[in-house]
Design an enzyme around this catalytic site. Sequence first.
Site, mmCIF file in Angstrom:
data_model
loop_
_atom_site.group_PDB
_atom_site.id
_atom_site.type_symbol
_atom_site.label_atom_id
_atom_site.label_comp_id
_atom_site.label_asym_id
_atom_site.label_seq_id
_atom_site.Cartn_x
_atom_site.Cartn_y
_atom_site.Cartn_z
ATOM 1 N N ASP A 232 0.813 -1.208 0.000
ATOM 2 C CA ASP A 232 0.000 0.000 0.000
ATOM 3 C C ASP A 232 0.854 1.268 0.000
ATOM 4 O O ASP A 232 1.846 1.358 0.731
ATOM 5 C CB ASP A 232 -0.882 -0.026 1.259
ATOM 6 N N GLU A 305 1.642 -0.386 -4.978
ATOM 7 C CA GLU A 305 0.693 0.671 -5.320
ATOM 8 C C GLU A 305 1.429 2.003 -5.423
ATOM 9 O O GLU A 305 1.924 2.528 -4.427
ATOM 10 C CB GLU A 305 -0.400 0.816 -4.259
#
Length: 618
Positions: A232, A305
């Site tokens: 993330d 990401e």
Amino acid sequence: MKQVIVLITFLIVLSGNFPCEAKEWYETASFYQIYPQTFLDTGVNGEKEGFGDLRGIQQKLDYIEGLGFECIWLTPIFKTSYRSFGYDIVDYKEVDSRFGTNQDLKNLIDAVHAKGMKIILDFVPNHCSSDNEFFNKSINAVEDYDDWFLWTNVTNYKDEDEKPKPSNWQRIGGPPGSAWNNIEEKPERGFFYAQFSEHMPDFNLRNENVTKYLESVMKFWLDLSIDGFRIDAISHGFEALPNEEGIYPDEDVNPAENNTSNFNHLIHTHTQDQPELFDLIYSWRKFLDDYQVEKNGEARIIMTESYSSNDVIKKYYLSADGKHEGAHLPFNFQMINKIKANSNATDFVDMVTDWLDNVVPPGKVTNWVIGNHDQERVATRFGIERVDILNTLVTMLPGTSVTYYGEEIGMEDSCAEYAETKDDPATKCDTQSTIRTSDAWHRAPMAWDNSTNGGFSSAKPWMPASDKFATVNVKAQEGVDKSHLEIHRQLLHLRKEKAFKESDKFDIKTLNTNSFAFIRELDDKNEKSYFVIINFGGSAETVDIKSKFPDLPDTITVEITGGVSEYAKDEQIYIGEEFELKKFESIVAFYNSSMNLIVSKILFMFFIIICVIVNLNF
Ligand SMILES: [Ca+2]
Ligand SMILES: [Ca+2]
């Protein structure tokens, strides 16, 4: 000896079976992203509370497998403060009780593996919850924990309210504001840095104890048999260091963005994609590769990401000197960044070719993403009539595909009242802006059927179901010819064909203003190759395919079409002359150009014979 080599080459060419390297599972896998709290509520804690759980996912594994997905990605399921729904982690090694237990996760992993599928977890290394014990220890400057986060007492900048701050660095989520925060009760600690929210302090990733801990988290879940991690917000991992006086550098103002409340008002040269980030990614890759060797097993992967520029994404894949492998799959957000409802064929072709030619290093794998938990759903963004088109594109392009749960049925965003908003950034916005700033709308309960709350839960869901669930649901589409669901199922099963797993040739071209097409072709022409035609536009277009793809045969055979198409499976399409594409039409057809192959084989044999006769030294 020479004659033997010639003979072997001759036989291989004649058979049409070229030896090819075995691919790792992730290189062609289709991923299904699940937002667990809105997937299925089974009442894991005795009674249903409107919150999905791991047992709910396990219950739906037949559905996921039946569609043809090969890997599941779960957004965070760890003990959380619920301010950012899982991205604010309180304990990285414990499943949150609302989702179940670590044993429930182990059961789910085993059940996924029993089906021959893979499952990966979300990994959140940039920040944790302010309720995490590490942050508490750091606030209190407990020995060895005081610099687990970014603390400073030096203020060199004043914000709009003339309050001193360490620098002009902005937070991303919620209303605009400084990324520097205080602990009221501990003024002596000064400021801590939090990119997303004061409830999610950023780790100091230059602290070896922090990175060692994060590695131990990966090892913990790998030992539970997880197949990898989606990482993330990693572009925010590191920030520039302060100078000798302890002053953090301000970021330059972006002249192209006048709106000071927009995050892009500043150019984030000091808070994104810092040089140390890449070494950290390469070290994680090595860690996973070593783990794979140690276990003598299949690849454990990382998907990163980052919405960064192409040049930066290249470094996520591979170090500039080519010596260090990075992420297996840096997310490709080009479809999200570049494709709008008014995009034309050139936009699509440029988007695809730019990524494949300029970003993905040779031998590396790309992926295609059209939606996730941070984006408006496809049907909301582009219109329900384009759902099949975009699902076709994501699944038929080379590399891996990522489908956000619900996209297979064309689910739309939910439309809740302001009072029903739950996520941290949105609740801080005024009611007007909340309508579009909340990510919660994209995380509505999965619509399984037309019963209460779409069959997600009999209890009031944490987010209301989309008001379309009565008609847009799994049960209403299952087994229904040309429903979004059945088209998606056909696409995913077709992806398992050799032409998509191993295709040797890919070529994409515009056909008309809004129409474009691409081929997935195998050198081995004994196998089927595929041709995909798409009209993204809202009006019919006449296309001349053979002028753009002259090597295609004059007749191709329909395999799958989007809902608006009237072509039936196995119908022959004559493309030797111009023909009309309906608005929003998508067609996947196959062809077999073995005739071309026979000609090329004869030519090659002829060449070899000549070579042998004149005894060339080759
Ligand atoms: Ca539940
Ligand atoms: Ca950071």
